[in-house]
Scaffold this active site. Structure first.
Site, PDB file in Angstrom:
ATOM      1  N   ARG A  44       2.091 -30.728 -26.058  1.00 37.80           N
ATOM      2  CA  ARG A  44       2.588 -29.641 -24.889  1.00 37.80           C
ATOM      3  C   ARG A  44       2.738 -28.179 -25.363  1.00 37.80           C
ATOM      4  O   ARG A  44       2.204 -27.300 -24.556  1.00 37.80           O
ATOM      5  CB  ARG A  44       3.927 -30.135 -24.285  1.00 37.80           C
ATOM      6  N   LYS A 134      13.815 -18.704 -12.494  1.00 39.83           N
ATOM      7  CA  LYS A 134      13.083 -19.118 -11.369  1.00 39.83           C
ATOM      8  C   LYS A 134      14.033 -20.414 -10.726  1.00 39.83           C
ATOM      9  O   LYS A 134      14.470 -21.196 -11.633  1.00 39.83           O
ATOM     10  CB  LYS A 134      11.573 -19.502 -11.833  1.00 39.83           C
ATOM     11  N   LYS A 217       8.729 -15.298  -4.281  1.00 40.43           N
ATOM     12  CA  LYS A 217       7.659 -16.229  -4.801  1.00 40.43           C
ATOM     13  C   LYS A 217       7.368 -17.249  -3.536  1.00 40.43           C
ATOM     14  O   LYS A 217       7.834 -18.325  -3.467  1.00 40.43           O
ATOM     15  CB  LYS A 217       7.858 -17.047  -6.020  1.00 40.43           C
TER      16      LYS A 217
END
Ligand code: 13P
Length: 335
Positions: A44, A134, A217
């Site tokens: 990852r 976020k 967003k």
């Protein structure tokens, strides 16, 4: 100008956009397995580090949203990931919600969790180097959904999150995502997205969030992916602009769209048209996950050692979207 406003402009000003690389381990595992790569912490990191050290991080990517695992990892050059990103000229950010769970009272809908202990987690992320955060609320469209309950409870959570983030000197990305899954029309998407965004701002204002220091967003206004009545890219751009013009207070510096399952090309083309028609003061940029990473991931999965080749593909996508964020993209520039 407030410090938070400065950070927001650094992230999405001058055609720059956001790389959303904050897939949870579960989601990233699905993405890696779909291209035949084993999902280990090392793999990852290898893919993500390839992106974070590519040249477009300097020219195109103003901010990177990380997942908790990644922000605490050490790069192959033995630096912190936040330092790697800052050294490239971009800003590190962090996803701080803990995921969408079943909404009690309307079990076919979701409420995003993660407020408990958030203040302490934010302090920790800030110390590691995060400059923005976020939180994603998620809504599905059916005849009855999103319900009033889903709209108000997610807006409330987004506002409480945003107030805590600003208290900790970071810029909150406010992400209310109305999903494109379903048979609904673009008009339905327009109406429901408008309700969702309006409620979010009502709550943000009640919670005394400084609107100059956030980035919205949202999804673009699209017909559902199973709808028989698709609309043209031109109509997508015009409806999206109309919705945002009506629902977003003018103090907000900018909007960074999610790609939400659009193809790479569609996401670029729609963003370009939005900017061509943009008659607002809002910056209109991108915060793409899949639409920035898909081709690069596919290429990388064939030879995980070919970092340069992977970066070339990522750089191209980032450049195309940065041109689109200025209304300067055209199909002829694609390779
Ligand atoms: P997509 O662009 O793949 O929709 O991802 C953006 C994102 O951050 C979703 O939360």
């Amino acid at each position: 100008m407030s410090e938070l406003n400065n950070i927001a402009l650094k992230i999405i000003g001058k055609g720059k956009g956001i790389l959303a690389a904050d897939e949870s381990t579960g989601t990233m595992t699905k993405r890696l397995e779909s291209v035949g790569v084993l999902s280990t912490p090392e793999n990852r990191l290898m893919f993500r580090e390839a992106l974070f050290s590519s040249t477009s991080m300097t020219d195109c990517i103003g901010g990177v949203i990380l997942y908790d695992e990644t922000i605490k990892q050490i790069s192959s050059k033995k630096t912190k990931i936040t330092e790697l990103i800052s050294d490239m000229g971009s800003l590190p950010g962090i996803k701080v919600d803990t995921g969408a769970k079943v909404l009690a009272g309307s079990p076919d809908e979701k409420i995003t969790e993660g407020l408990d202990g958030l203040r302490d987690r934010l302090k920790e992320y800030y110390k590691i180097g995060a400059k923005f955060t976020k939180w994603r609320g998620v809504y599905n469209i059916t005849k009855d959904f999103p319900s009033k309950l889903a709209i108000s409870s997610n807006a409330h959570a987004l506002a409480r999150y945003s107030a805590l983030v600003q208290e900790c000197y970071m810029v909150p990305i406010v992400e209310p995502e109305v999903l494109m899954d379903g048979e609904h029309s673009a008009e339905d998407c327009y109406e429901k997205t408008s309700n969702v965004i309006e409620k979010c701002f009502e709550e943000l204002i009640s919670h005394k969030v400084d609107l100059k220091g956030i980035i919205l967003k949202p999804n673009m206004i699209l017909a559902g992916n199973k709808s028989k009545n698709k609309i043209s890219n031109d109509e997508v751009a015009k409806l999206t602009l109309k919705c945002l013009k009506n629902c977003v207070p003018s103090e907000v510096p900018g909007i960074a769209f999610l790609s939400g399952g659009q193809s790479e090309l569609e996401a670029t083309e729609n963003l370009n048209l939005i900017n061509k028609y943009n008659d607002t003061k809002f910056i209109m940029s991108y915060s793409y996950g899949r639409a920035l990473q898909q081709s690069a991931l596919k290429f990388w999965s064939k030879d995980i050692k070919d970092i340069k080749g992977t970066q070339k593909i990522f750089n191209h996508r980032a450049k195309m979207n940065t041109l689109a964020a200025q209304g300067n993209w055209s199909k002829g520039l694609e390779i």
